[in-house]
Design a protein around this motif. Structure first.
Motif, PDB file in Angstrom:
ATOM      1  N   PRO A  43       0.787  -1.523  -0.222  1.00  0.00           N
ATOM      2  CA  PRO A  43       0.079   0.121  -0.279  1.00  0.00           C
ATOM      3  C   PRO A  43       0.268   1.391  -0.472  1.00  0.00           C
ATOM      4  N   LYS A  44       0.330   2.560  -0.978  1.00  0.00           N
ATOM      5  CA  LYS A  44       1.292   3.529  -0.779  1.00  0.00           C
ATOM      6  C   LYS A  44       0.981   4.331   0.405  1.00  0.00           C
ATOM      7  N   PHE A  51       7.039  -2.514   7.197  1.00  0.00           N
ATOM      8  CA  PHE A  51       6.277  -2.685   6.467  1.00  0.00           C
ATOM      9  C   PHE A  51       6.942  -4.304   6.349  1.00  0.00           C
ATOM     10  N   GLN A  52       8.642  -3.837   6.543  1.00  0.00           N
ATOM     11  CA  GLN A  52       9.363  -4.943   5.356  1.00  0.00           C
ATOM     12  C   GLN A  52      10.009  -5.694   6.817  1.00  0.00           C
ATOM     13  N   ASN A  53       9.879  -5.296   8.176  1.00  0.00           N
ATOM     14  CA  ASN A  53       9.805  -5.786  10.007  1.00  0.00           C
ATOM     15  C   ASN A  53       8.330  -7.017   9.728  1.00  0.00           C
ATOM     16  N   ASP A  82      -3.881   0.470   9.915  1.00  0.00           N
ATOM     17  CA  ASP A  82      -3.123  -0.777  10.228  1.00  0.00           C
ATOM     18  C   ASP A  82      -3.656  -2.207  11.114  1.00  0.00           C
ATOM     19  N   PHE A  83      -5.091  -2.337  11.241  1.00  0.00           N
ATOM     20  CA  PHE A  83      -5.340  -3.385  11.471  1.00  0.00           C
ATOM     21  C   PHE A  83      -5.161  -4.562  10.463  1.00  0.00           C
ATOM     22  N   ARG A  84      -5.923  -2.861   8.998  1.00  0.00           N
ATOM     23  CA  ARG A  84      -6.215  -4.316   7.982  1.00  0.00           C
ATOM     24  C   ARG A  84      -4.960  -4.157   7.222  1.00  0.00           C
ATOM     25  N   ILE A  85      -3.976  -3.269   7.522  1.00  0.00           N
ATOM     26  CA  ILE A  85      -2.806  -4.048   6.567  1.00  0.00           C
ATOM     27  C   ILE A  85      -1.742  -4.527   6.631  1.00  0.00           C
ATOM     28  N   MET A  86      -1.763  -4.080   8.367  1.00  0.00           N
ATOM     29  CA  MET A  86      -0.825  -5.254   8.990  1.00  0.00           C
ATOM     30  C   MET A  86      -1.143  -5.553   9.760  1.00  0.00           C
ATOM     31  N   PRO A  87      -2.108  -6.520   9.728  1.00  0.00           N
ATOM     32  CA  PRO A  87      -2.420  -7.376  11.046  1.00  0.00           C
ATOM     33  C   PRO A  87      -1.902  -8.158  11.545  1.00  0.00           C
ATOM     34  N   LYS A  88      -2.114  -8.029  13.262  1.00  0.00           N
ATOM     35  CA  LYS A  88      -1.102  -8.524  14.354  1.00  0.00           C
ATOM     36  C   LYS A  88      -0.876 -10.436  14.055  1.00  0.00           C
TER      37      LYS A  88
END
Length: 222
Positions: A43-44, A51-53, A82-88
């Motif tokens: 995502p932009k 994001f990499q981590n 963040d909860f959608r783009i990078m969920p835990k």
């Protein structure tokens, strides 16, 4: 590369990604996002180091991430936050999306099937020694296939989409007992099979041909 496990090809990939992203790329990241094409699903506006981590922590492959995004889009869920783009827990989020997407498709199939069924109800009748019964739910196809040891249970998508018509053929005194399964498509009988795909008796074929003639006469779309 003397003190690194990174091979030369991986190094070239990483440098290509760095050039595209404009930031330092962690060597392990190339195990999951392997080319510039994979970067398109990032995502932009996202913090790329974070994001990499996240990718490394959750072992997120680019193909899985694209799949996750596509399912949310089809579900009408905004891909933001963040909860959608990078969920835990990416695996759980992906599994939840798969479940929701499959439920949505099942509901669409159910509605489509119900609409087609309404147009076919005229096929339910008794001819000679046989009673013709339409399945009222898609799961009845699986039950029929299991009872007669044939593959009609795999026809759910085709039946729901109106590409073929399945009719259960029963002895009129035993309409609850699976006997033969009739398939009609493009105005023709495709097959009429009994236990383990055995061909039906001659009088069952005759009754089925009469049913088909009735359908054509009364303009029932089969």
């Amino acid at each position: 590369f003397k003190n690194s496990d990174e091979g030369f090809e991986d190094y070239k990939i990483r440098k290509e990604l760095e050039k595209s992203l404009g930031i330092k790329v962690l060597p392990e990241f190339t195990k999951y996002f392997k080319n510039v094409e994979d970067l398109k699903c990032i995502p932009k506006g996202i913090k790329l180091v974070r994001f990499q981590n996240w990718v490394l922590k959750n072992s997120v492959k680019a193909c899985e991430y694209r799949d996750y995004q596509n399912m949310l889009e089809k579900l009408g869920i905004a891909f933001e936050g963040d909860f959608r783009i990078m969920p835990k827990n990416f695996k759980q989020a992906h599994d939840d999306a798969v479940k929701a997407y499959n439920n949505m498709k099942d509901e669409q199939k159910r509605i489509e099937f119900a609409n087609n069924l309404e147009k076919l109800l005229g096929l339910e009748q008794t001819i000679g020694n046989y009673t013709f019964v339409l399945p009222k739910e898609l799961q009845e196809l699986k039950a029929e296939g299991k009872a007669l040891s044939h593959c009609v249970g795999t026809y759910a998508d085709r039946v729901a989409g109106g590409k073929t018509v399945i009719v259960f053929v029963r002895q009129k005194e035993k309409i609850d007992n699976p006997l033969y399964t009739l398939e009609i498509s493009d105005g023709k009988i495709v097959q009429l099979r009994g236990m383990k795909n055995k061909d039906a008796a001659a009088d069952a074929w005759e009754a089925s041909e009469k049913l088909l003639s009735f359908a054509k006469k009364h303009k029932i779309a089969v």
